[in-house]
Design an enzyme around this catalytic site. Structure first.
Site, mmCIF file in Angstrom:
data_model
loop_
_atom_site.group_PDB
_atom_site.id
_atom_site.type_symbol
_atom_site.label_atom_id
_atom_site.label_comp_id
_atom_site.label_asym_id
_atom_site.label_seq_id
_atom_site.Cartn_x
_atom_site.Cartn_y
_atom_site.Cartn_z
ATOM 1 N N GLU A 90 -9.346 -5.531 -4.087
ATOM 2 C CA GLU A 90 -8.769 -4.549 -3.173
ATOM 3 C C GLU A 90 -9.847 -3.678 -2.524
ATOM 4 O O GLU A 90 -9.815 -3.388 -1.328
ATOM 5 C CB GLU A 90 -7.793 -3.639 -3.931
ATOM 6 C CG GLU A 90 -6.586 -4.336 -4.521
ATOM 7 C CD GLU A 90 -5.413 -4.400 -3.556
ATOM 8 O OE1 GLU A 90 -5.507 -3.816 -2.458
ATOM 9 O OE2 GLU A 90 -4.407 -5.045 -3.910
ATOM 10 N N SER A 107 0.837 -1.191 0.000
ATOM 11 C CA SER A 107 0.000 0.000 0.000
ATOM 12 C C SER A 107 0.882 1.254 0.000
ATOM 13 O O SER A 107 1.696 1.434 -0.903
ATOM 14 C CB SER A 107 -0.948 -0.044 1.195
ATOM 15 O OG SER A 107 -1.959 0.925 1.087
ATOM 16 N N HIS A 159 -7.836 -5.578 0.157
ATOM 17 C CA HIS A 159 -6.578 -4.886 0.398
ATOM 18 C C HIS A 159 -5.959 -5.357 1.708
ATOM 19 O O HIS A 159 -6.632 -5.451 2.742
ATOM 20 C CB HIS A 159 -6.848 -3.389 0.464
ATOM 21 C CG HIS A 159 -5.638 -2.522 0.525
ATOM 22 N ND1 HIS A 159 -4.801 -2.342 -0.555
ATOM 23 C CD2 HIS A 159 -5.101 -1.775 1.531
ATOM 24 C CE1 HIS A 159 -3.829 -1.507 -0.230
ATOM 25 N NE2 HIS A 159 -3.988 -1.158 1.042
#
Length: 501
Positions: free
Chosen positions: A325, A205, A419
């Site tokens: 995600e 990320s 995610h």
């Protein structure tokens, strides 16, 4: 890692009878005493730069001070000033806070008994440049050390202290912190059995976005040989754009948007104003946020453009994203069910999604809600499309590029392949409480074995175990089911996005 000398610590305590002597390491700053845990040696809370407080609060990182005698390195060091994730994400993403000023510290896990010449993996955590730390249990590096890789996890300044943009302070201070940590690794990792010429930097990320910037930063040359980008792409904004969030925070506090003025504001008040300005958004839905900036110094140009033009062409890359995600933000908030068709159409117009592209996604997902369609489009627009295009641009690079996709769906709260879900598999930490919070108690260990082994191979050799990117577009898909190599997955969707201008 050195043999244990007679312990000389402030407490004067020594190893208990019947237990192995604690591990020691001699660094440039002094001698450290760690601990044996899970069959490996671990050293925590090692300062790689001076505490960023007082006059140093908004400066570039400065070298740490030396110490005399033996420094205990068993507990995690202080974390950067931050607030917990807002509900409901706080239940899914634990974010420990360790009080103290010296947040510029790192941790090392290394095999025991000591070995030499080992590959090194340096982990840079995510958290939207606002959250996270190396103390998150999910990032425990014992499994990497168990399998012959020295694992290092790094803290860096967050939020306005790390990424606020001021006229009287250097930009991208959090990135400068990461460079300082990598410099510490270069100078000291041999003391822990690592090879300073065999360093892989890895992040997820915001951590991956930082790595994209480090790849494009001339100052990083020679600090790492390989890089892993998990669910993040190289990106940055202009200095003017980066100043907006800083300006809004300063306005709420009633002070000038300068480092000098904000240095007079206490950490609690600064965090409160920061939370008010940045709350309510997400990486997919937008909102005020901190971003890396093209400052003309550390970053001479946009990192994505620089990498597509050949920067860091000699650094091997492993990149990828998770199939769903968006579900980490859309599902807990109810957006998957709440979004109407009208709002979907407005979002498609805002993001300039071609009508034919939207129709392809809809046809491939019969029964999907408007929120699920928007999430799939946003995931690809922000992650999968730019990663594929970067891989295409590196086709003639001397170092190989490998792509993966993580597709195992979590049963927790219908999060799917959301995610952050892959991190527990990469670290082989599925039994940890934060991994269970996202993946549940029955996540497939065999998938963690496969994914963790691929990261080990990449750090050691540059080959994770499947073909490098070429015209056939090979992607290793980790779940659902057994990992399999897929050529050009969902290419009909990718071809629908307009080319770079």
């Amino acid at each position: 890692m050195t043999a244990a000398p007679p312990p000389i610590s402030p407490s004067g305590s020594g190893p208990r009878a019947g237990r192995p002597a604690p591990p020691y390491a001699d660094t440039v700053q002094g001698t450290l005493r760690g601990a044996h845990e899970q069959g490996v040696a671990v050293f925590r809370g090692i300062p790689y730069a001076a505490a960023p407080v007082g006059a140093r609060r908004f400066r570039a990182p400065e070298p740490p001070e030396r110490w005399e005698g033996v420094r205990e390195a068993v507990d995690f060091g202080p974390t950067a000033p931050k607030r917990p994730y807002a509900p409901p994400l706080d239940r899914l993403l634990p974010d420990p806070e360790v009080p103290g000023d010296g947040c510029l510290n790192l941790n090392v896990w290394t095999p025991s008994p000591a070995r030499t010449g080992l590959p090194v993996l340096v982990w840079i955590h995510g958290g939207s440049l606002l959250h996270g730390s190396s103390a998150v249990p999910l990032y425990d590096g014992a499994a990497f050390a168990r399998d012959g890789v020295v694992c290092v996890s790094v803290n860096y300044r967050l939020g306005i202290e790390g990424f606020g943009v001021f006229p009287d302070a250097p930009a991208n201070r959090g990135l400068l912190d990461q460079l300082a940590a990598l410099g510490w690794v270069r100078d000291n990792i041999a003391a822990f059995g690592g090879d300073p010429d065999l360093v892989t930097v890895c992040g997820e990320s915001a951590g991956a976005i930082c790595i994209g910037a480090l790849l494009a930063a001339p100052r990083s040359r020679g600090l790492f040989r390989r890089a892993v980008l998990q669910s993040g792409v190289p990106s940055a904004v202009s200095v003017a754009a980066g100043r907006r969030t800083t300006g809004l925070i300063a306005r709420r506090l009633g002070v000038a948007a300068t480092a000098r003025a904000l240095a007079a504001v206490g950490p609690a008040a600064l965090l409160a104003a920061q939370t008010e300005v940045t709350g309510g958004g997400s990486p997919l839905t937008g909102g005020h946020a901190f971003r890396i900036v093209v400052d003309g110094d550390l970053l001479p140009r946009d990192p994505d453009a620089a990498l597509r033009d050949g920067a860091a062409s000699g650094v091997g890359l492993l990149m990828g994203a998770n199939t769903e995600e968006y579900r980490l933000w859309f599902v807990p908030s109810g957006l998957t069910e709440r979004l109407s068709r009208t709002k979907l159409r407005l979002a498609l117009l805002k993001f300039r999604v071609p009508g034919a592209t939207a129709r392809t996604y809809r046809a491939n997902r019969p029964g999907a809600t408007p929120g699920e369609l928007l999430g799939a489009l946003a995931t690809d627009l922000l992650l999968r499309v730019p990663l594929n295009r970067l891989a295409d641009a590196r086709g003639a690079a001397p170092a190989a590029t490998h792509l993966y996709e993580f597709g195992w769906p979590s049963p927790v709260l219908r999060l799917g392949a959301c995610h952050g879900l892959e991190i527990g598999f990469v670290f082989d930490n599925l039994a940890g409480p934060d991994a269970v919070a996202l993946a549940g108690e029955d996540a497939p260990q065999e998938l963690a074995d496969a994914m963790h082994a691929a990261w080990i191979r990449f750090a050691a050799t540059g080959d994770p175990g499947w073909p490098a990117w070429d015209a056939s577009r090979p992607v290793m898909r980790f779940g659902p089911g057994t990992p399999e190599l897929v050529r050009a997955p969902r290419d009909d969707e990718l071809r629908g996005w307009p080319p770079y201008r």
